[in-house]
Design a protein around this motif. Structure first.
Motif, PDB file in Angstrom:
ATOM      1  N   ARG A   1       6.426   7.308  -1.550  1.00  0.00           N
ATOM      2  CA  ARG A   1       5.451   6.138  -0.487  1.00  0.00           C
ATOM      3  C   ARG A   1       4.703   6.582  -2.072  1.00  0.00           C
ATOM      4  NH1 ARG A   1       7.748   2.428   2.477  1.00  0.00           N
ATOM      5  NH2 ARG A   1       9.297   3.866   5.016  1.00  0.00           N
ATOM      6  N   LEU A   2       3.830   7.239  -2.366  1.00  0.00           N
ATOM      7  CA  LEU A   2       2.819   7.256  -3.084  1.00  0.00           C
ATOM      8  C   LEU A   2       2.935   5.657  -3.964  1.00  0.00           C
ATOM      9  CD1 LEU A   2      -0.179   7.177  -3.567  1.00  0.00           C
ATOM     10  CD2 LEU A   2       0.815   9.571  -4.522  1.00  0.00           C
ATOM     11  N   ASP A   3       4.056   6.097  -4.898  1.00  0.00           N
ATOM     12  CA  ASP A   3       4.837   5.461  -6.087  1.00  0.00           C
ATOM     13  C   ASP A   3       4.738   3.884  -5.881  1.00  0.00           C
ATOM     14  OD1 ASP A   3       4.097   7.366  -7.064  1.00  0.00           O
ATOM     15  OD2 ASP A   3       5.978   7.877  -8.043  1.00  0.00           O
TER      16      ASP A   3
ATOM     17  N   ARG B   1      -5.984  14.287   3.334  1.00  0.00           N
ATOM     18  CA  ARG B   1      -6.432  13.520   3.961  1.00  0.00           C
ATOM     19  C   ARG B   1      -6.656  11.878   3.546  1.00  0.00           C
ATOM     20  NH1 ARG B   1      -9.526  17.594   5.189  1.00  0.00           N
ATOM     21  NH2 ARG B   1      -9.573  18.789   7.369  1.00  0.00           N
ATOM     22  N   SER B   2      -7.317  12.404   2.449  1.00  0.00           N
ATOM     23  CA  SER B   2      -7.075  10.435   2.026  1.00  0.00           C
ATOM     24  C   SER B   2      -6.072   9.993   0.687  1.00  0.00           C
ATOM     25  CB  SER B   2      -8.643   9.978   1.337  1.00  0.00           C
ATOM     26  OG  SER B   2      -9.040  10.827  -0.244  1.00  0.00           O
ATOM     27  N   ILE B   3      -5.937   8.944   0.319  1.00  0.00           N
ATOM     28  CA  ILE B   3      -4.301   8.797  -0.930  1.00  0.00           C
ATOM     29  C   ILE B   3      -5.509   9.216  -2.059  1.00  0.00           C
ATOM     30  CG2 ILE B   3      -3.746   6.649  -1.780  1.00  0.00           C
ATOM     31  CD1 ILE B   3      -3.208   5.061   0.526  1.00  0.00           C
ATOM     32  N   SER B   4      -6.937   9.242  -1.953  1.00  0.00           N
ATOM     33  CA  SER B   4      -6.843  10.138  -3.498  1.00  0.00           C
ATOM     34  C   SER B   4      -6.976  11.175  -3.884  1.00  0.00           C
ATOM     35  CB  SER B   4      -8.349   8.899  -3.888  1.00  0.00           C
ATOM     36  OG  SER B   4      -9.495   9.970  -2.654  1.00  0.00           O
ATOM     37  N   ASP B   5      -7.073  11.773  -2.473  1.00  0.00           N
ATOM     38  CA  ASP B   5      -6.903  13.485  -2.517  1.00  0.00           C
ATOM     39  C   ASP B   5      -5.739  13.628  -2.558  1.00  0.00           C
ATOM     40  OD1 ASP B   5      -9.411  13.447  -1.874  1.00  0.00           O
ATOM     41  OD2 ASP B   5      -9.280  13.600   0.296  1.00  0.00           O
ATOM     42  N   LEU B   6      -4.686  12.449  -2.455  1.00  0.00           N
ATOM     43  CA  LEU B   6      -2.726  12.560  -2.651  1.00  0.00           C
ATOM     44  C   LEU B   6      -2.626  12.243  -3.778  1.00  0.00           C
ATOM     45  CD1 LEU B   6      -0.454  13.640  -1.434  1.00  0.00           C
ATOM     46  CD2 LEU B   6       0.068  10.927  -1.101  1.00  0.00           C
TER      47      LEU B   6
ATOM     48  N   LEU C   1      -5.036   1.305  -7.065  1.00  0.00           N
ATOM     49  CA  LEU C   1      -5.392   2.512  -6.432  1.00  0.00           C
ATOM     50  C   LEU C   1      -6.965   2.628  -5.803  1.00  0.00           C
ATOM     51  CD1 LEU C   1      -5.249   5.750  -6.148  1.00  0.00           C
ATOM     52  CD2 LEU C   1      -5.509   6.251  -8.802  1.00  0.00           C
ATOM     53  N   ASP C   2      -7.985   1.906  -7.052  1.00  0.00           N
ATOM     54  CA  ASP C   2      -9.210   1.524  -6.264  1.00  0.00           C
ATOM     55  C   ASP C   2      -9.428   1.068  -4.810  1.00  0.00           C
ATOM     56  OD1 ASP C   2      -9.792   2.298  -8.783  1.00  0.00           O
ATOM     57  OD2 ASP C   2      -9.832   0.680  -9.987  1.00  0.00           O
ATOM     58  N   ALA C   3      -8.167   0.090  -4.662  1.00  0.00           N
ATOM     59  CA  ALA C   3      -8.565  -0.474  -3.278  1.00  0.00           C
ATOM     60  C   ALA C   3      -8.061   0.538  -2.509  1.00  0.00           C
ATOM     61  CB  ALA C   3      -7.261  -1.951  -2.990  1.00  0.00           C
ATOM     62  N   LEU C   4      -6.853   1.661  -2.586  1.00  0.00           N
ATOM     63  CA  LEU C   4      -5.922   2.046  -1.522  1.00  0.00           C
ATOM     64  C   LEU C   4      -6.865   3.868  -1.689  1.00  0.00           C
ATOM     65  CD1 LEU C   4      -2.596   1.229  -2.026  1.00  0.00           C
ATOM     66  CD2 LEU C   4      -4.467   0.288  -0.580  1.00  0.00           C
ATOM     67  N   GLN C   5      -7.869   4.082  -2.589  1.00  0.00           N
ATOM     68  CA  GLN C   5      -7.872   5.682  -2.851  1.00  0.00           C
ATOM     69  C   GLN C   5      -9.001   5.986  -0.810  1.00  0.00           C
ATOM     70  OE1 GLN C   5     -10.729   5.746  -6.121  1.00  0.00           O
ATOM     71  NE2 GLN C   5     -12.239   4.556  -5.485  1.00  0.00           N
ATOM     72  N   GLU C   6      -9.457   5.101  -0.781  1.00  0.00           N
ATOM     73  CA  GLU C   6     -10.130   6.261   0.863  1.00  0.00           C
ATOM     74  C   GLU C   6      -9.747   5.771   1.859  1.00  0.00           C
ATOM     75  OE1 GLU C   6     -13.072   7.229   0.317  1.00  0.00           O
ATOM     76  OE2 GLU C   6     -13.620   6.829  -2.270  1.00  0.00           O
ATOM     77  N   LEU C   7      -8.045   5.067   1.773  1.00  0.00           N
ATOM     78  CA  LEU C   7      -8.082   5.075   3.046  1.00  0.00           C
ATOM     79  C   LEU C   7      -6.994   6.182   2.913  1.00  0.00           C
ATOM     80  CD1 LEU C   7      -6.346   1.874   2.835  1.00  0.00           C
ATOM     81  CD2 LEU C   7      -7.917   1.850   4.067  1.00  0.00           C
ATOM     82  N   PRO C   8      -7.097   6.717   4.119  1.00  0.00           N
ATOM     83  CA  PRO C   8      -5.922   7.555   4.890  1.00  0.00           C
ATOM     84  C   PRO C   8      -4.399   7.518   4.530  1.00  0.00           C
ATOM     85  CG  PRO C   8      -6.833   6.261   6.855  1.00  0.00           C
ATOM     86  CD  PRO C   8      -7.669   5.642   6.274  1.00  0.00           C
ATOM     87  N   VAL C   9      -4.272   9.134   4.505  1.00  0.00           N
ATOM     88  CA  VAL C   9      -2.603   8.938   4.114  1.00  0.00           C
ATOM     89  C   VAL C   9      -2.102   8.566   5.183  1.00  0.00           C
ATOM     90  CG1 VAL C   9      -2.999  11.775   2.414  1.00  0.00           C
ATOM     91  CG2 VAL C   9      -2.753  11.912   5.082  1.00  0.00           C
ATOM     92  N   ALA C  10      -2.300   8.246   5.960  1.00  0.00           N
ATOM     93  CA  ALA C  10      -1.794   7.698   6.892  1.00  0.00           C
ATOM     94  C   ALA C  10      -0.739   6.516   6.976  1.00  0.00           C
ATOM     95  CB  ALA C  10      -2.214   7.497   8.629  1.00  0.00           C
ATOM     96  N   ALA C  11      -2.163   5.592   5.752  1.00  0.00           N
ATOM     97  CA  ALA C  11      -1.613   4.211   5.469  1.00  0.00           C
ATOM     98  C   ALA C  11      -0.370   3.805   4.364  1.00  0.00           C
ATOM     99  CB  ALA C  11      -3.044   3.731   4.924  1.00  0.00           C
TER     100      ALA C  11
END
Length: 494
Positions: A219-221, A195-200, A168-178
């Motif tokens: 997909r998130l899990d 818009r970002s993985i941290s938001d989701l 999560l620390d590495a992905l949190q700033e990436l867009p949800v399209a990732a």
């Protein structure tokens, strides 16, 4: 995987796989793109970095791309060759770990759990990958994480490495399209401010599940390593080779034939199990002095019948020098083709099999490419109504679909001697220093030129063909050209 070992996955994305393959074969400088014909329009299929810097993108109509970039160079795309190139890259990646699979049409996924220490650590392994691909002229983005989803996200949207247990620390700033979501789902999440993985990850799960279903949170899990996701490596292609080591050296051709028969029986059993047939067989005979003799057999049709194949090897054994003896035989199907099981029929195929065997026997002497047959072509122009193809690599057609019969011999048009400028067939004419009298005329058959082809001999216009039976016994094929009145002989019936 051993118990307690942390799973580590690498995703390699090749954003310009097709263009890199094409430029490796024929390097070019400047903007370059591959085109693909879609919907009656040529579109950009893949492009290099120089073309991207000019503002071009995939899917753009090629005419628009040339308007933006007049210096753009292009070639037609070849998706089949791109797939083979991706498979070749997969074989290269096996040097890092044995568990390598394909990711879509432009990527690879590797399970490197327990393998990174062989290269000095994860950082050194990733560096070795980047350097190898860079030397080969292949653009690549690499991601490493605890799961397949995390590695894919890092490779496509933020090339880097996620430490163990810190996805999560590495992905949190990436867009949800990732998260490998559909475009409509990404758009809907953006309208909700996610818009970002941290938001989701920080949003309430129940409302998201009611609105988007279970796929979104799955997909998130998967990206966070909370849901397992398998990596399915490709199976290695079956190996069609058998070997026999002899306790005592042999030298007689009858002994070699007996050993080859045993190898053929084993090999044909493998071919039958895979529903394939051999087109090229290679028999390697190892002598006691470690020298090798090879006998190659190229077949006119895919075959897996040992009894039919064995006699075809006889001629090749005549050139073998056994020396002090042969102690090993190895038989390999170098080239195979699909040969599915067919329903048995009351119609015998023995004649066709004998013809294929005859083509094989003659082909071993003069080459299979030199045995040719005529095949019908889709054209009403007499000279273009057939093609010549190697008999071993073509299937005979049922016949020519023509309304009128065609002569057996067709040659370049020969003008008739004398003054013949009326559209009705002449009663008397001279051709090739011979005089003829018309007994019966059948016709006319008007044949028009194919305007889309450039053929100087047909640019003069239409032709009216007649079948002329002469009193001298010759049956000739004549035509009349109305635009420049004259008669010609174009062929002769048998």
């Amino acid at each position: 995987m051993f118990d307690g070992m942390q799973r580590r996955v690498v995703s390699i994305w090749f954003p310009r796989l097709a263009s890199d393959r094409a430029l490796r074969l024929r390097p070019l400088e400047g903007p370059f793109a591959l085109t693909l014909h879609q919907g009656n329009t040529n579109r950009i299929y893949c492009l290099n970095r120089a073309a991207e810097q000019q503002g071009l993108s995939r899917g753009m109509p090629f005419s628009d791309a040339r308007a933006f970039c007049p210096d753009l160079q292009s070639r037609p795309s070849r998706p089949n060759e791109d797939r083979q190139f991706q498979l070749a890259l997969r074989r290269w990646a096996l040097r890092y770990c044995p568990w390598v699979g394909l990711e879509d049409d432009d990527g690879l996924v590797l399970d490197i759990s327990g393998a990174a220490h062989l290269f000095g650590g994860e950082a050194e392994l990733l560096m070795d990958m980047r350097q190898s691909l860079s030397r080969a002229g292949i653009s690549a983005a690499i991601g490493l994480g605890d799961s397949r989803g995390a590695a894919w996200a890092l490779a496509h949207y933020g090339e880097g490495r996620a430490e163990v247990g810190q996805a999560l620390d590495a992905l949190q700033e990436l867009p949800v399209a990732a998260l490998r979501l559909e475009e409509k789902t990404v758009t809907a999440l953006g309208r909700l401010g996610l818009r970002s993985i941290s938001d989701l990850a920080n949003a309430a799960r129940a409302p998201l599940t009611r609105r988007f279903g279970t796929d979104l949170l799955m997909r998130l899990d998967q990206a966070l390593g909370q849901q397992p996701e398998q990596i399915t490596p490709l199976k290695d292609p079956p190996h069609y080779g058998v070997r026999m080591t002899l306790p005592e050296p042999i030298g007689h051709s009858s002994d070699v034939m007996a050993g080859t028969e045993r190898l053929l029986t084993q090999l044909c059993a493998k071919l039958h199990a895979q529903e394939t047939g051999a087109r090229v067989l290679c028999l390697t005979l190892r002598r006691v002095d470690q020298d090798n003799q090879q006998v190659e057999l190229r077949l006119a049709r895919p075959m897996r019948d040992a009894k039919r194949i064995l006699p075809l090897f006889e001629r090749g054994f005549g050139d073998v020098d056994a020396g002090y003896g042969i102690d090993q035989l190895r038989l390999e199907a170098v080239q195979v083709e699909p040969m599915p099981v067919q329903q048995l029929s009351h119609v015998s195929t023995g004649g066709k099999d004998r013809l294929d065997d005859l083509i094989t026997r003659i082909g071993t002497r003069i080459g299979l490419e030199n045995i040719q047959r005529f095949l019908p072509a889709d054209s009403h122009i007499p000279e273009r109504s057939y093609i010549i193809a190697p008999a071993a690599f073509s299937v005979p057609n049922s016949g020519w679909a023509t309304i009128r019969s065609r002569p057996l011999h067709i040659f370049p048009p020969n003008p008739l001697l004398g003054s013949h400028d009326i559209p009705t067939p002449p009663k008397h004419f001279r051709w090739r220093r011979m005089s003829f009298s018309t007994a019966r005329a059948t016709g006319p058959e008007r044949i028009a030129p194919e305007w889309w082809l450039e053929d100087d001999s047909w640019r003069s216009g239409v032709r009216d063909y007649w079948c002329i039976e002469t009193r001298q016994g010759r049956r000739l094929w004549l035509f009349f050209t109305p635009q420049s009145p004259s008669w010609y002989v174009h062929g002769e019936f048998a």
